[in-house]
Design a protein around this motif. Structure first.
Motif, PDB file in Angstrom:
ATOM      1  N   ARG A   1       0.819  -1.216   0.000  1.00  0.00           N
ATOM      2  CA  ARG A   1       0.000   0.000   0.000  1.00  0.00           C
ATOM      3  C   ARG A   1       0.853   1.266   0.000  1.00  0.00           C
TER       4      ARG A   1
ATOM      5  N   ASP B   1      -0.661   4.294  -1.646  1.00  0.00           N
ATOM      6  CA  ASP B   1      -1.993   4.701  -1.202  1.00  0.00           C
ATOM      7  C   ASP B   1      -1.899   5.770  -0.121  1.00  0.00           C
ATOM      8  N   SER B   2      -2.969   6.539   0.043  1.00  0.00           N
ATOM      9  CA  SER B   2      -2.996   7.582   1.072  1.00  0.00           C
ATOM     10  C   SER B   2      -3.249   6.951   2.444  1.00  0.00           C
TER      11      SER B   2
ATOM     12  N   THR C   1      -4.918   5.847   5.787  1.00  0.00           N
ATOM     13  CA  THR C   1      -6.271   5.405   6.081  1.00  0.00           C
ATOM     14  C   THR C   1      -6.472   5.359   7.589  1.00  0.00           C
TER      15      THR C   1
END
Length: 188
Positions: A102, A105-106, A108
């Motif tokens: 990930r 990815d931003s 979370t």
């Protein structure tokens, strides 16, 4: 567990009691782990459990544990019996966001993680008590305002006023008048 010369060694618990000590432990372990005793990554399906731990688990888990100790210290977990900080939630969020799969990815939040969301739908948590949600300053304001109100209600003039209001309510028999009013309204 510590990694020295490719052999698992138990860590002394006093090393984890303070965040600076945890830093030194992680700083000592990371170069060893990053040096990778293996020339190439071992096959995760055929390698030994020790190799799997050393190559795949520890490089991610140990920095997460160090960060967990820092956050626990910030949340004053070592000073109090109860806090709102939930270590498993923090570590879950940290590991999810640091997952190499990930990396693009931003960030979370914990409650936005899909598997956490699914789990909490079936197993809802009880609400966190207000005593754990309030900061020390907010809690002191609530306690002080309650205490001031109690002290005011104990004042003899206030007691006299409250007795007068009670007597007035009984004399005018407000409940009876309200009942009569609604009876007349319903009769119309």
């Amino acid at each position: 567990v510590s990694l020295e010369a490719g052999i698992l060694q138990p860590l002394r618990m006093e090393q984890f009691y303070s965040a600076p000590a945890a830093d030194t432990v992680v700083q000592q372990l990371l170069p060893i782990l990053e040096a990778a005793p293996f020339p190439e990554p071992p096959d995760p399906k055929t390698c030994s459990p020790q190799e799997y731990l050393e190559y795949y688990i520890f490089p991610v888990l140990l920095p997460g544990m160090a960060e967990l100790l820092h956050r626990a210290k910030e949340e004053k977990c070592f000073e109090r019996k109860r806090t709102k900080f939930i270590a498993c939630d923090f570590l879950t969020e940290w590991l999810y966001n640091k997952n190499p799969r990930r990396k693009d990815d931003s960030f979370t939040e914990f409650f936005s993680i899909p598997f956490v969301n699914d789990w909490l739908k079936d197993h809802p948590r009880p609400p966190i008590p207000l005593s754990l949600l309030l900061s020390e300053e907010e809690a002191s304001i609530v306690i002080q305002s309650f205490w001031r109100g109690y002290r005011v209600r104990c004042d003899s003039e206030i007691q006299e006023l409250r007795q007068w209001q009670k007597q007035l309510r009984e004399d005018k028999n407000i409940l009876k008048r309200v009942k009569e009013f609604w009876t007349k309204q319903e009769a119309k």
